[in-house]
Design an enzyme around this catalytic site. Structure first.
Site, mmCIF file in Angstrom:
data_model
loop_
_atom_site.group_PDB
_atom_site.id
_atom_site.type_symbol
_atom_site.label_atom_id
_atom_site.label_comp_id
_atom_site.label_asym_id
_atom_site.label_seq_id
_atom_site.Cartn_x
_atom_site.Cartn_y
_atom_site.Cartn_z
ATOM 1 N N TYR A 109 -19.065 19.608 29.177
ATOM 2 C CA TYR A 109 -19.724 19.160 30.404
ATOM 3 C C TYR A 109 -18.680 19.035 31.502
ATOM 4 O O TYR A 109 -17.576 18.525 31.273
ATOM 5 C CB TYR A 109 -20.398 17.797 30.199
ATOM 6 N N GLU A 197 -22.406 20.700 39.265
ATOM 7 C CA GLU A 197 -22.528 20.293 37.862
ATOM 8 C C GLU A 197 -22.668 21.525 36.979
ATOM 9 O O GLU A 197 -23.553 22.345 37.205
ATOM 10 C CB GLU A 197 -23.741 19.375 37.676
#
Length: 386
Positions: A109, A197
Site C-alpha cells: 500500500y 493512493e
C-alpha cells in the site's frame, strides 16, 4: 476533484510512474475493439466509478479471453455498484476500463497526501496492501508507516528509501521503488494533487514494481493553474445539487439529515453540524457561502437547500467579518421573500453590526427566529421542527 482510475493512471504515466497498459470505453463494442490491441492472455475489467471497494462489490473481473471479457462487460456496464463509499443508493457504471493482467508476487500500500498539520507532504506505506488495508489499519497499525517530506522541488534518495523501507525491496526492485517515489512526488507537486493512493502497489513475479490501482484527487483551489483539469471532471459522478452550488461559488455537500445549514466558513460549518447532532438531529448538508456572501449568493444557497425534500428547517449561522451582519440579514430577508420559504428558519448572527442585523430579521414578518449564540440556535431549530 475526484477523477477516474484510467485518468489517474494516465497522469501518473506522464510522470514516469509504471502502470499496466489499459484502455477505457463507454460501450461494450468500444471496449472490446480497443482491448484487442492489448498484448495479454488475460484481461482485467474494472468499473469506473468515484468510489473505493469496487472489488468486493463485483466491480473488478478477470477474463481469460476476449469472449469472457465481452460477457463480463455486458454484465457490468449499466450495473449499480454499492460499496462502503457509495452509500445505499450506489453508483451506476457508465464507463469501463480494461488493462493487461499482471503476475502478482506481493501487494503493498502506498499513498501521498497533504499533511495540513505539519505543512508537509506525507507518504503512507505498508507491506500489506489490497482490499483489506482498512482492516490492517485497525488491527495492525504498526505495519503502516508515515514519512513526512518538506514541500520542495525534489525528494531526496534517502527520503525515498525511508518511504519504501517497509516493502523490503532488494536490488533492481529497490531502485524501481526509489524512482517510483520520485515520480509520484513530482506529479503530486506539479499537478497540485491533494491525494495519490496506490492500492495495491505490486511486485510482479518478474521483479517489476507496478501501480495496479490508482486514485488521484486534484485540488479544486488550483484549477486556475490547471484549466485542463476541468476536462477530467465527470458530472455524472457528482450530486446535481453540488454541481449547481459550484456554479455559484458555494461549497456544498449533501447529507442525509433534515436540518439545512447555511454558514460562512468551513470551520464554522463543521461546528454547526456537530452541534445539530449534539441536540439530537442530523444536518441535511454542509454549505459554506464564503466570506463575501451577497444577496444573490444567499438566494442561490437557500434554493439549493430547499431543493432537498428532506429539509424540515434551516439554520443560518453567520459570523460578520468581511461581510457585515446587517447587509447579510437584508440579503436573507430579500431572498426568503423572493423564493417564498414556508419552512422555519433560525438565524444566529455574530460580529460586525450584529444588532442592526437582528433588527432587520425581527422586522421582516417572516418565519425567522433569531438566536443569541450557536447553542441557542441549534436548540431552537431542533425544537421547532418537532
Amino acid at each position: 476533484m475526484n477523477i477516474h482510475e484510467h485518468q489517474a493512471k494516465k497522469l501518473l504515466k506522464e510522470f514516469g510512474v509504471p502502470v499496466p497498459n489499459g484502455v477505457y470505453g463507454f460501450t461494450v463494442d468500444e471496449i472490446i475493439q480497443k482491448s484487442k490491441n492489448l498484448k495479454t492472455e488475460k484481461y482485467v475489467l474494472k468499473a469506473q466509478i468515484h468510489a473505493g471497494g469496487r472489488g468486493k462489490a463485483g466491480g473488478i473481473t478477470i477474463a481469460n479471453n476476449i469472449n469472457e471479457l465481452k460477457q463480463a462487460a455486458n454484465q457490468l456496464l449499466g450495473k449499480t455498484l454499492i460499496t462502503h463509499q457509495t452509500g445505499p443508493k450506489g453508483r451506476k457504471v457508465e464507463r469501463l476500463y480494461v488493462e493487461e493482467a499482471s503476475n502478482v508476487d506481493k501487494e503493498f500500500y502506498l499513498s501521498c497526501l497533504v499533511d495540513r498539520k505539519s505543512s508537509k507532504i506525507a507518504f503512507i506505506s505498508s507491506m500489506q496492501g489490497g482490499m483489506d488495508i482498512e482492516e490492517t489499519a485497525i488491527k495492525s497499525p504498526e505495519k503502516i508507516i508515515t514519512t513526512k517530506i518538506d514541500y520542495k522541488d525534489e525528494i531526496s534518495e534517502s527520503e525515498c528509501e525511508k518511504v519504501i523501507k517497509v516493502f523490503n525491496l532488494e536490488y533492481d526492485a529497490k531502485d524501481q521503488g526509489i524512482n517510483l517515489i520520485k515520480c509520484i512526488f513530482k506529479m503530486f507537486k506539479h499537478k497540485d494533487a491533494s491525494l495519490v493512493e496506490i492500492n495495491p502497489l505490486i511486485l510482479t513475479k518478474e521483479n517489476n514494481i507496478i501501480c495496479l490501482d490508482a486514485k488521484v484527487i486534484l485540488d479544486d483551489n488550483a484549477l486556475f493553474r490547471h484549466p485542463d483539469h476541468l476536462e477530467l471532471r465527470d458530472l455524472k459522478e457528482e450530486d446535481p445539487k453540488e454541481i449547481e452550488a459550484s456554479k455559484h461559488g458555494l461549497s456544498y455537500i449533501k447529507l442525509d439529515g433534515n436540518i439545512g445549514c447555511m454558514v460562512n466558513g468551513a470551520g464554522l460549518a463543521m461546528a454547526t453540524m456537530d452541534i445539530i447532532k449534539l441536540y439530537g438531529q442530523t444536518p441535511a448538508n454542509f454549505l459554506d457561502v464564503g466570506g463575501g456572501a451577497t444577496k444573490e449568493k444567499v438566494s442561490s444557497a437557500l434554493k439549493i437547500i430547499l431543493s432537498d425534500k428532506n429539509v424540515k428547517g434551516i439554520l443560518i449561522n453567520i459570523f460578520g467579518g468581511i461581510m457585515r451582519c446587517d447587509i447579510l440579514a437584508a440579503g436573507v430577508v430579500d431572498a426568503a421573500k423572493e423564493i417564498k420559504i414556508d419552512l422555519p428558519i433560525v438565524v444566529r448572527l455574530a460580529g460586525t453590526n450584529v444588532e442592526e442585523g437582528n433588527k432587520i430579521l425581527k422586522g421582516s414578518n417572516l418565519k425567522i427566529i433569531t438566536a443569541s449564540d450557536l447553542s441557542d440556535a441549534a436548540e431552537k431549530i431542533v425544537n421547532v421542527i418537532k
